[in-house]
Design a protein around this motif. Sequence first.
Motif, mmCIF file in Angstrom:
data_model
loop_
_atom_site.group_PDB
_atom_site.id
_atom_site.type_symbol
_atom_site.label_atom_id
_atom_site.label_comp_id
_atom_site.label_asym_id
_atom_site.label_seq_id
_atom_site.Cartn_x
_atom_site.Cartn_y
_atom_site.Cartn_z
ATOM 1 N N PHE A 107 0.826 -1.207 0.000
ATOM 2 C CA PHE A 107 0.000 0.000 0.000
ATOM 3 C C PHE A 107 0.858 1.255 0.000
ATOM 4 O O PHE A 107 0.526 2.249 -0.658
ATOM 5 N N PHE A 108 1.968 1.229 0.716
ATOM 6 C CA PHE A 108 2.840 2.395 0.765
ATOM 7 C C PHE A 108 3.417 2.688 -0.619
ATOM 8 O O PHE A 108 3.590 3.856 -0.997
ATOM 9 N N LYS A 109 3.685 1.649 -1.392
ATOM 10 C CA LYS A 109 4.277 1.850 -2.707
ATOM 11 C C LYS A 109 3.255 2.316 -3.738
ATOM 12 O O LYS A 109 3.544 3.186 -4.557
ATOM 13 N N ASN A 110 2.047 1.720 -3.731
ATOM 14 C CA ASN A 110 1.114 2.025 -4.807
ATOM 15 C C ASN A 110 -0.211 2.619 -4.349
ATOM 16 O O ASN A 110 -0.979 3.115 -5.179
ATOM 17 N N GLY A 111 -0.528 2.564 -3.035
ATOM 18 C CA GLY A 111 -1.763 3.165 -2.537
ATOM 19 C C GLY A 111 -3.026 2.548 -3.082
ATOM 20 O O GLY A 111 -4.067 3.207 -3.145
ATOM 21 N N ASP A 112 -2.965 1.273 -3.463
ATOM 22 C CA ASP A 112 -4.096 0.597 -4.096
ATOM 23 C C ASP A 112 -4.758 -0.334 -3.080
ATOM 24 O O ASP A 112 -4.206 -1.386 -2.738
ATOM 25 N N PHE A 170 2.440 8.161 3.717
ATOM 26 C CA PHE A 170 1.442 7.143 4.016
ATOM 27 C C PHE A 170 0.065 7.783 4.239
ATOM 28 O O PHE A 170 -0.944 7.317 3.706
ATOM 29 N N MET A 171 0.025 8.868 5.018
ATOM 30 C CA MET A 171 -1.247 9.514 5.314
ATOM 31 C C MET A 171 -1.848 10.153 4.071
ATOM 32 O O MET A 171 -3.077 10.210 3.921
ATOM 33 N N GLU A 172 -1.006 10.619 3.176
ATOM 34 C CA GLU A 172 -1.520 11.211 1.936
ATOM 35 C C GLU A 172 -2.297 10.173 1.136
ATOM 36 O O GLU A 172 -3.391 10.440 0.639
ATOM 37 N N LYS A 173 -1.721 8.968 1.030
ATOM 38 C CA LYS A 173 -2.397 7.899 0.291
ATOM 39 C C LYS A 173 -3.612 7.385 1.057
ATOM 40 O O LYS A 173 -4.644 7.051 0.459
ATOM 41 N N PHE A 174 -3.493 7.342 2.365
ATOM 42 C CA PHE A 174 -4.587 6.853 3.200
ATOM 43 C C PHE A 174 -5.793 7.792 3.107
ATOM 44 O O PHE A 174 -6.927 7.354 2.920
ATOM 45 N N LYS A 175 -5.543 9.078 3.224
ATOM 46 C CA LYS A 175 -6.639 10.053 3.182
ATOM 47 C C LYS A 175 -7.223 10.182 1.780
ATOM 48 O O LYS A 175 -8.423 10.443 1.621
ATOM 49 N N LYS A 176 -6.394 9.993 0.794
ATOM 50 C CA LYS A 176 -6.870 10.101 -0.577
ATOM 51 C C LYS A 176 -7.933 9.054 -0.868
ATOM 52 O O LYS A 176 -8.900 9.296 -1.599
ATOM 53 N N ILE A 177 -7.764 7.886 -0.278
ATOM 54 C CA ILE A 177 -8.695 6.785 -0.530
ATOM 55 C C ILE A 177 -9.904 6.867 0.382
ATOM 56 O O ILE A 177 -11.035 6.618 -0.014
ATOM 57 N N PHE A 178 -9.656 7.232 1.648
ATOM 58 C CA PHE A 178 -10.738 7.225 2.638
ATOM 59 C C PHE A 178 -11.147 8.630 3.042
ATOM 60 O O PHE A 178 -11.489 8.875 4.183
ATOM 61 N N ALA A 179 -11.055 9.556 2.108
ATOM 62 C CA ALA A 179 -11.448 10.935 2.419
ATOM 63 C C ALA A 179 -12.949 10.990 2.710
ATOM 64 O O ALA A 179 -13.741 10.351 2.052
#
Length: 1783
Positions: free
Chosen positions: A1688-1693, A1774-1783
């Motif tokens: 997830f850290f690498k691709n945020g998928d 990590f938080m950027e990808k996390f928030k992008k998906i679960f905004a």
Amino acid sequence: MSQKQILSWYRKFELSALRLDLVGDYAGTSRFLIHGDSLLRHCFSDPRIDFSPGAFQLLHAVYVVEQLLQGFVRRKCVFDLVFLKEAAKMCIPTGQTDSCAKWLCAREIVIKHLLGLRREEGQTKVFGSVLDRDCQQWIAERRPLFVMATDGNDSRGAAVVSDDEDSGKDSDSDDASEHGLSGDEQSGAGEAGAAAGDSDDSDADEGNPEKVALCRIRLLLLRFMRLGYNIALLNRVQFDSGKIFTYIIDCSEHTLPLKHEVRGAPAATADPGAAAALPAADGAASPRESLTIHTLVKLLSPNNRRESLGQFASVFLLHTALLRQLSLEQRHPIISPRNHQKATADQFLTCFARIAAALLQDHCLGPAAPAGTGDLCDFVDGRLFLRLVAHGSGKIADPVRSVFLRLSGAVEAGLAAAGCSFKFQLPAAGAGVAMLTSGFQTPTLPLLPFSNPSFDPHLRSIGLEVDDFALDPHLQSIGLELDDSPLDSTASGAVYEEKTHWHNSKKLLTLGVPKKKPATRTILQSAPRGKGQPELDKWTKRQMGRARQREQRHLAQMQRYAASLTNSVNGILGDQKLILCDPKAPPEKQSNPSKRSEKPGTAGKPAKAAKDKRGKPSKPGSTVALSKADQIRLENAEKAAAKETKALLTAWKLLCQELETARDDEGGLERLDEHLKKIQKNLPKDRATPHEARFVELEIRVYKIRLLQKIWVGLLKHGHKQRGFAVLAALFDEARRALSSSVLTIKVQQILENLFKELGIARPPSSLSGAQLIKRDLSFKTKWDGTWGEDFELGMSSEEFQLLHCGPYMDRNMDSKPDPRVPFEPDGWQREVLDELDSDNSVFVVAPTSAGKTFISFHAMEKVLKADDDGLLVYVAPTKALVNQIAAEVISRFRKSYKTTGKTVWAIHTRDYRTNDPNNCQILVTVPHILSIMLLSPTNAEKWAPRVKRIIFDEVHSIGNADDGVVWEQLLLLAPCPIIALSATVGNPQEFNDWLQSTQRSLGFKLSMIKHVHRYSDLRKYVYSPPAPKATRKPFEGLQKCEKFGYMEGAPGLQTIHPVTSLVDASQEIPDDLALEPRDCLMLYKCMKELETEDYRIPVHLDYHRVFGSSGEVIKKAEVIIWEAELKAVLKQWMQDGKSPFKTLTAKLGSRLPTIKEAPQRAETDDGDNLSGDGSGKLKDPLVKWGTLQLLDTLHTENALPALIFSYDRELCASLCASLCKQLEQGEKEWRARDPHWRNKMEKWEAWKKAKASRGSRKTTVIPQGQTKADAMMELAQDEPDALQSFDPADPSPQFSFADTKKCSKAELEAEIEILDPELAASPVVKAFQRGIGIHHAGMNRRYRQAVETLFRKGYLRVVIATGTLALGINMPCKTVIFAGDSVYLTALNFRQAAGRAGRRGFDLLGNVVFHNIALPKAQRLISSRLPSLIGHFPICTSLVLRLFILLHNSKQSEHAKKCINSLLTQPRLILGSDSFKEQMLHHLRFSIEFLRRQQLVGPDGTPLNFAGLITHMYYHEDSAFALHAVLCSKYLHKLCQGIHTPGRRERICREIMLILSNIFLRKPLSKDSKVPRLPLLPKGVRKIVQRYNDATLRTYTTYVETYAKQYCNSADDVLPFSKLRCGGDGAAVGGTARSSFVALSGHTGGFADVADIVASVRSDIFLEGGSVPHLPVTDAGGGLNDYLYSFFKNGDIYKLERDNGIRRSDVWFVLKDFSLVLATIVAGLECHILYGSGAYFNVEDSRDDDDKPALEVPEDAEYRQVLIAFQLVKAEFMEKFKKIFA
């Protein structure tokens, strides 16, 4: 199926497997089945067992088997064992086919050994195949919850990656790949890929024996699953304190590829007496010796004889004779045989084992008998035999010689009978090998010095030697150094000062005003600034303003939420204005005396005599003269009473006139009920007090009886007699209440006399008779006299009618009496609770849901609030949803004025949010983790902790949870005040009470258990089968008419389950909470009476005519409970006797149940809504999808809504909601298209819209002459609105919605929706509100959940789909609970928690529980299963010890800190469910301190050092946290993070840090052949650091077990753990060794290899759990680790996580959120280590979401500056990808 298909099929299952705790989360005390050959394969795969050439350590193998079984027994598991002959070779571990004969012989001996054991709650069976009919029949009779088996991934022979085997690439190399991998990371990825490739399927593998064996194993799993049983993977089992973790494969998740197979009776097998052809062994021979004799006779027969066999046979006989003489410790030789000796000895043992196994299969010893196979488990000791072959025996003692001669003679006689002559010679003595007489020696560590005044008194008793000048060289190897002055606490590291709050880097509030401005702008001041204090900056003010706005919004929402809470009579909870009382003030000056709690000891005292005006006591019988003011008040009261009486009569007459013209009798009943509630509010409490309202109450009941009789007669005329019985039961209840009235009239009694005469049953007795009856006519005109002129007799007695139909209406008085302390009449057990609380004692209350436990907490709160302004009560709830509800109830109930500002009645504190100040309130509602933090926080030690007066632990059975159960246990041990423990579901209440009493007694508090076992309202269980097959399904045509008096038994598809039919397994006792309704008792009695025989008679006194009489007396529930207990006593006798008619009884009671014998299989649907377990969120089962709406329609018709639908999968909750809405919308669309009334209404509405638009164009308003504009507008407003004005075609039609719009207007609904976020408000789950459907689970938004709860309580939502979190105390009473579809989470505990929501006290007379699409055996198991027993953890973990040191040091040795330490270390029974072992606990504590000393976390006096705070912040990841500490202190990260500002290196550094963290935190191990992407190995440097850390831990705890063994373990370790069988001879046994003597038989007499080796090999009388030793394996012997975090850290998928990594969609957010908290904690810990300012704190959690927050300024010379920046970058990415998906 081909091998490739089987393996491919299994991987799909494995991907969706769930890791659960078998004890707390799944099985509890439910029976499960262990596949015996899987058990043997798993145990035989232990690499410590020596079956190598020349060795055959059978007893060690038996010990490993028993150790595993004892692990299950110690955790109170109930299991059966089944061995299958077709799977015999499954027991052979991977790569051990060369020793096949030995393993198969060991298998037969273990089976014989287990068959010979007598177990109370389990059986051991042997069958030919799982397909055999007798095998399947036995399994069906035993009803296991699941089958435990292996999937073939055993651990023997698994490669362990060492430093020498590494690829050799330097992890610090700057050569980064295109993915940012370091060299070592690329190497690890390559290794993982190769491993995955090796397990790939190909046609070339068809001939691979290991692949074939693996396919056979998994084919067996498939067959078990085809029978409907889930699979628990035995080879993935991990024991952790009281928990058993493993992976569960849910058979309901997938479509199974095999058809159901059953074989007929198996072929005839050899009779147990088939070995009679062999000569009988000597009568004095033991089973071991008998088998030896028979085997040697076969071996030395002419067909098998070889030249060398005779010599080895003599040696073997000598070996057998020595087994009787030598102790286990004397059989630990160090041998060095030559290779040819090994080979020849192994040939003999292999041949010998093959023959012995064949003889055991032929039952040469006869059938196994209890205690008849005692020494067979020690049949052969290969190493002892090899020693005799290589070195001889030395001097042979006479007893050994005697046994040898006896055995050799028996063999010779057997050979002679077979026509063979052979003479044995005693083997030559030889040099021999000296017998071991002392334990093995392992280098141990000298203890580092430690002394602390608070710990020394406790540790002094263990008497360990300390080397004051000891140094550990290992410390330097990981970058830690000890100074030459070990007694100086500051010399060995930076002293840790508690300057921050837990979980963030906030500065403490108590440090005062800063002396200098901190080096960062992100500082929030600790207190409001006054004169002379610095001005707050702009950003700080903005932050504080936002915080206030958030709190105000949350508080407003809580107020609205609180307004929806209702009490038991469905009325809004009223506020109680509490004012601080001076305890010395006279009673008359205290405020609100009606609410004042009665003091202990004053109950029952006579009231003081009345006094006259002069203050003197009045004479008896004299009248006290009233003052003029009193006379006026009395006159006014009399006038008001007269006016009120007139109003009551007027309102009643008007209602009677309205009802006379009404045609809806059921509607009339509702109007009468509403009026009756109003009347009852005006009734005086004293029944003897005359009041006009009592006559009105009586007449209302008479009118209701009249309407009920009319409805009853109508149903009879239409042939609906069974449905009419529900009406007649309500009529009987109203008549009973009318006859008990204190104002009963002659007229009413005559009417009821006629009525019951017409029914043909005796009239219930009346409270008045003869002259006592009042002569008064009814106020409403009627010619009705109770008769109806037709013959409608019931045809049964009054007692039979009451038992069959009036159970829900029976008087449930359980010794209820008025009590001034509470506003209701409490039962006897409730008054006992009040007495204990008023005496300031602790209480443990066990009572079922709906019994009335809620008031206990609020009475305790009221006592604390009334006592003073300073006392504090803490309410601990397991979930945040329950926290919010309790806080809302506190808001609704209590108000109080305080003299000081800032003080509040209540506060909420969870990990996510706080409302009000937890440090400045009197009622704190929180969760366990937060209370643990607050109790152990140094800042709270002086002021906050001493204020705590009582702690309430709601749902205290959560101590059994796998995640936070240990926190509950620690809190119960640390509680500084009396406690209240509440639960409805404790499986072992007496044991738990004994433990609680011992812990409370040590703290100086008395604790009493108060147990109440009876629910207030009964639960009736149903199983539902949709009546329409798939071919006849039609679109939904709308809800049918709701019948006020529902008849569930007659509804299509619903069948009642009699509770006794669930007792299929006669070997289990009747659960204590298996309750029977009155009608169940009558049915049971009649069936038992019908089936009684001469040997099984029903006692005459149990005849219900004798129990309840025959004169028409009203039966009370308390009387039925006594009768029920006596019936159960007889039933229990029948269950225990196999010859009784018990099975016939259950079959007769369950004859009407549908034959759902196994779990329904999945079928494909036309619309693609089927799932294959991939977590895609669609409905898995079309029966659930289609049948649920049918079921809800049925419940609506039978007036059984509102309903809660429980589905234990969050995604399925949303899917089911969407499916219901879709079906309702489609049905509505088709109905509107064809319904002429709807088209006509739409035409009128369109015309009305046009007319309104035309009127709207004329904006002028004509004001009539003589009127003002205001008058005109008022008249306009008073005009009746147009009927179409409120019509909206977008709203659902009533017959296509479950919403009750009468309970909540559209405006109120929109107000609830406005609170939600705009995106959520527009989502389908909110639109479902209009259909009366909601969703409730922990993954939903908090505001949404509260909106659902509010609307459900109001009655608007009538269907809520939820997971099990709703069942944890949430106040959402319903009529029906539905379990929709099976799940591994649907356990005995969750079933009782969820089912208890139905039929809440004061709301419903009866609760309904419906099993929808659940196999009947599963439903029966849930009903009859026992609750899981609570099992404790080992609470003194290493992180807790460190937290105690921080508390003690930073609170300046406070009394609270000392009290916490003493409360833990003085407990007589520290662990729930275990005996007292105080000495070992103290020993373990001392070595936990030693571990902390050697890790440089505490100094020699307990002073916390270095990153102690960071580590304790992550106490819930203890193993990972300590490993991270080793990495941080090693300076590896300093070197790695150099150049972090260089763009070319930044990405590589962040990737490597993420790789390190992914390998340390939240690890998910994989199996060897798993296709899930593997995480690359740790970088080489970090791997070495963690390995050295593990080595240091190993040496520390090796010293622990060895020193403890020398000090306390002086007896021989020769008892098998499961069978309790003593092994070995009578030779000398010294004891004092840490390693088990059974394990040492395989030659393990040196040091321990790793922590796992200690745990598995330590002797049984040393308590050591793997979870209590902090360590982190650097490599996994299985298949590595899941790379989900790194991926997830690498691709945020997140879709890749679900598809490739097997993370369920419903779990993705939670696992990522957990890791985000880990990152935040690490960053906060590093910041606190670098930056702190006196008097202020840095709040990372409050500021991390602010984009305009000033950047954190770090001093250039800070040691960890580069490391902090790197972690901040990792966290930000990590938080950027996390928030992008679960905004």
